[in-house]
Design an enzyme around this catalytic site. Structure first.
Site, PDB file in Angstrom:
ATOM      1  CB  SER A   1      -0.997  -0.066   1.109  1.00 29.85           C
ATOM      2  OG  SER A   1      -1.676  -1.031   1.328  1.00 29.85           O
TER       3      SER A   1
ATOM      4  CG  HIS B   1      -1.448   0.126  -4.447  1.00 26.61           C
ATOM      5  ND1 HIS B   1      -1.966   1.253  -4.320  1.00 26.61           N
ATOM      6  CD2 HIS B   1      -1.836  -0.784  -3.310  1.00 26.61           C
ATOM      7  CE1 HIS B   1      -2.818   1.285  -3.081  1.00 26.61           C
ATOM      8  NE2 HIS B   1      -2.644  -0.106  -2.453  1.00 26.61           N
TER       9      HIS B   1
ATOM     10  CD  GLU C   1      -2.150   4.402  -6.614  1.00 27.29           C
ATOM     11  OE1 GLU C   1      -2.647   5.482  -6.334  1.00 27.29           O
ATOM     12  OE2 GLU C   1      -1.578   3.764  -5.637  1.00 27.29           O
TER      13      GLU C   1
ATOM     14  CG  ASN D   1      -3.239   3.848   0.115  1.00 30.49           C
ATOM     15  OD1 ASN D   1      -4.521   3.913   0.142  1.00 30.49           O
ATOM     16  ND2 ASN D   1      -2.765   2.730   0.109  1.00 30.49           N
TER      17      ASN D   1
HETATM   18  N1  LIG Z   1      -6.449  -4.351   2.789  1.00 32.69           N
HETATM   19  C1  LIG Z   1      -6.483  -3.467   1.748  1.00 32.69           C
HETATM   20  O1  LIG Z   1      -7.227  -2.786   1.626  1.00 32.69           O
HETATM   21  C2  LIG Z   1      -5.204  -3.107   1.052  1.00 32.69           C
HETATM   22  C3  LIG Z   1      -5.450  -2.464  -0.423  1.00 32.69           C
HETATM   23  C4  LIG Z   1      -4.393  -2.573  -1.292  1.00 32.69           C
HETATM   24  C5  LIG Z   1      -3.281  -3.110  -0.830  1.00 32.69           C
HETATM   25  N2  LIG Z   1      -3.116  -3.783   0.181  1.00 32.69           N
HETATM   26  C6  LIG Z   1      -1.695  -4.582   0.645  1.00 32.69           C
HETATM   27  O2  LIG Z   1      -1.947  -5.925   0.209  1.00 32.69           O
HETATM   28  C7  LIG Z   1      -1.133  -6.736   1.154  1.00 32.69           C
HETATM   29  C8  LIG Z   1      -1.935  -7.570   1.766  1.00 32.69           C
HETATM   30  O3  LIG Z   1      -2.852  -6.995   2.667  1.00 32.69           O
HETATM   31  P1  LIG Z   1      -4.249  -7.817   3.064  1.00 32.69           P
HETATM   32  O4  LIG Z   1      -4.963  -6.721   3.679  1.00 32.69           O
HETATM   33  O5  LIG Z   1      -4.653  -8.710   2.200  1.00 32.69           O
HETATM   34  O6  LIG Z   1      -3.675  -8.534   4.364  1.00 32.69           O
HETATM   35  P2  LIG Z   1      -4.139  -9.769   4.991  1.00 32.69           P
HETATM   36  O7  LIG Z   1      -3.536  -9.651   6.347  1.00 32.69           O
HETATM   37  O8  LIG Z   1      -5.635  -9.815   5.076  1.00 32.69           O
HETATM   38  O9  LIG Z   1      -3.195 -11.013   4.513  1.00 32.69           O
HETATM   39  C9  LIG Z   1      -2.071 -11.049   4.384  1.00 32.69           C
HETATM   40  C10 LIG Z   1      -1.731 -12.690   4.312  1.00 32.69           C
HETATM   41  O10 LIG Z   1      -0.405 -12.943   4.032  1.00 32.69           O
HETATM   42  C11 LIG Z   1      -0.031 -14.037   4.504  1.00 32.69           C
HETATM   43  N3  LIG Z   1       1.462 -14.002   4.554  1.00 32.69           N
HETATM   44  C12 LIG Z   1       2.016 -13.410   5.625  1.00 32.69           C
HETATM   45  N4  LIG Z   1       3.620 -13.640   5.458  1.00 32.69           N
HETATM   46  C13 LIG Z   1       3.774 -14.635   4.230  1.00 32.69           C
HETATM   47  C14 LIG Z   1       4.793 -15.149   3.629  1.00 32.69           C
HETATM   48  N5  LIG Z   1       5.941 -15.059   3.867  1.00 32.69           N
HETATM   49  N6  LIG Z   1       4.299 -15.865   2.451  1.00 32.69           N
HETATM   50  C15 LIG Z   1       2.965 -15.935   2.056  1.00 32.69           C
HETATM   51  N7  LIG Z   1       1.875 -15.462   2.629  1.00 32.69           N
HETATM   52  C16 LIG Z   1       2.146 -14.798   3.781  1.00 32.69           C
HETATM   53  C17 LIG Z   1      -0.712 -14.051   5.802  1.00 32.69           C
HETATM   54  O11 LIG Z   1      -0.939 -15.343   6.299  1.00 32.69           O
HETATM   55  C18 LIG Z   1      -2.200 -13.410   5.284  1.00 32.69           C
HETATM   56  O12 LIG Z   1      -2.894 -14.584   4.871  1.00 32.69           O
HETATM   57  C19 LIG Z   1      -0.335  -5.562   2.087  1.00 32.69           C
HETATM   58  O13 LIG Z   1       0.839  -4.996   1.206  1.00 32.69           O
HETATM   59  C20 LIG Z   1      -1.207  -4.404   1.923  1.00 32.69           C
HETATM   60  O14 LIG Z   1      -0.627  -3.195   2.334  1.00 32.69           O
HETATM   61  C21 LIG Z   1      -3.968  -3.888   1.178  1.00 32.69           C
END
Ligand SMILES: NC(=O)c1ccc[n+]([C@@H]2O[C@H](COP(=O)([O-])OP(=O)(O)OC[C@H]3O[C@@H](n4cnc5c(N)ncnc54)[C@H](O)[C@@H]3O)[C@@H](O)[C@H]2O)c1
Length: 286
Positions: A120, A141, A153, A192
């Protein structure tokens, strides 16, 4: 397009939907997570999502067949990445973890594979040097919910080749998205940065006792025509994510202004991460 197989790292909120976005667009997809619970939840989400989409006339039998055959949830990074033409990493928002994942990917994924992060806020130049292919490491992104939101993005850091950017823009379009090219790296990219100004101020107003959560959300929606208020959005995107982002930024700048707000920190401490845990700024358990 010579990108046929995509590996998604993380089966959480973003990873499970990104896997579907890619599979629905006709790619072969391997989604990997270290948590078996996350993998199970993702598979359940996919199984529940497909019939609903079919009933709405948004998914054909052919697409369902393709998704069922070509979307794999696995617990081995090796299996997920070894044949990938492109990887989209959507693991937890933590720089050390992302660097470690990219270093491993560099050894496993074919040399031509593009390694994108869905981070993010973290720019890819903080990750690219963990690999031997920085020209193929960039930010791609997406927004939550990834199945619905059209914006992507694509960020071209100084180390990223034009060829990589062109291919990733093409993949984003193949996903049915509208990619925006961010021509220089900047923390938080476009949307963001704009979102964080809004949420930071909303949290400040709440923490100062100026107005309630409900009134702030209602005022913002009504005044700006936003479909969701800042607290509703924080509950949807995840309070844990926002907390980690704030802490990461605070560690980098040392500025107290970047520290997560008291209302956010309190909820993070209690494990109230928003919709995904049933409680955040609002209660979803009812
Ligand atoms: N939540 C949002 O609105 C959003 C929007 C855009 C981008 N993002 C980005 O996307 C990414 C994920 O966010 P999310 O909300 O899905 O998080 P989340 O916590 O729902 O999911 C993350 C997952 O990654 C897994 N994980 C952790 N370490 C790992 C590894 N070494 N190998 C494989 N899997 C692993 C975890 O077990 C978990 O299931 C982050 O970088 C976040 O910044 C999130």
């Amino acid at each position: 397009m010579n990108i046929k197989t995509i590996c998604i790292i993380g089966a959480g909120l973003m990873g499970q939907q990104l896997s579907l976005v890619a599979a629905q667009a006709g790619f072969k997809v391997y989604c990997v997570d270290t948590s078996s619970e996350a993998l199970k939840k993702a598979q359940e989400f996919v199984a529940g999502w497909m019939p609903k989409q079919k009933a709405k006339g948004k998914l054909t039998d052919e697409q369902i067949e393709h998704i069922t055959k070509n979307l794999h949830f696995v617990n081995s990074l090796e299996e997920a990445a070894k044949n990938a033409d492109m990887v989209i990493e959507a693991a937890i928002e933590n720089l050390a973890i992302k660097r470690s994942i990219f270093a491993q990917l560099d050894k496993i994924a074919p040399p031509h594979a593009i390694l994108a992060t869905n981070s993010s806020y973290l720019v890819s130049s903080k990750i690219a040097d963990a690999t031997s292919r920085p020209d193929k490491v960039l930010n791609m992104h997406f927004f939550n919910p990834a199945l619905m939101m059209k914006t992507v993005e694509v960020v071209q850091g100084p180390h990223v080749s034009d060829d990589t950017v062109a291919k990733v823009m093409e993949v984003a379009r193949a996903f049915g998205k509208n990619p925006a090219l961010v021509k220089r790296e900047i923390y938080g990219f476009l949307c963001n940065r704009i979102f964080s100004v809004l949420t930071k101020e909303a949290c400040y107003l709440l923490d100062q006792g100026i107005a309630s959560i409900e009134d702030i959300d209602t005022a913002v929606k009504g005044a700006f025509g936003h479909p969701m208020g800042p607290f509703e959005l924080l509950d949807m995107t995840g309070i844990d994510l926002e907390y980690h982002l704030g802490m990461e930024r605070f560690r980098e700048t040392g500025s107290l202004a970047d520290r997560p707000s008291p209302s956010l920190t309190e909820r993070f401490g209690k494990g109230d991460y928003g919709r995904k845990t049933g409680k955040g700024y609002y209660n979803y358990q009812k």
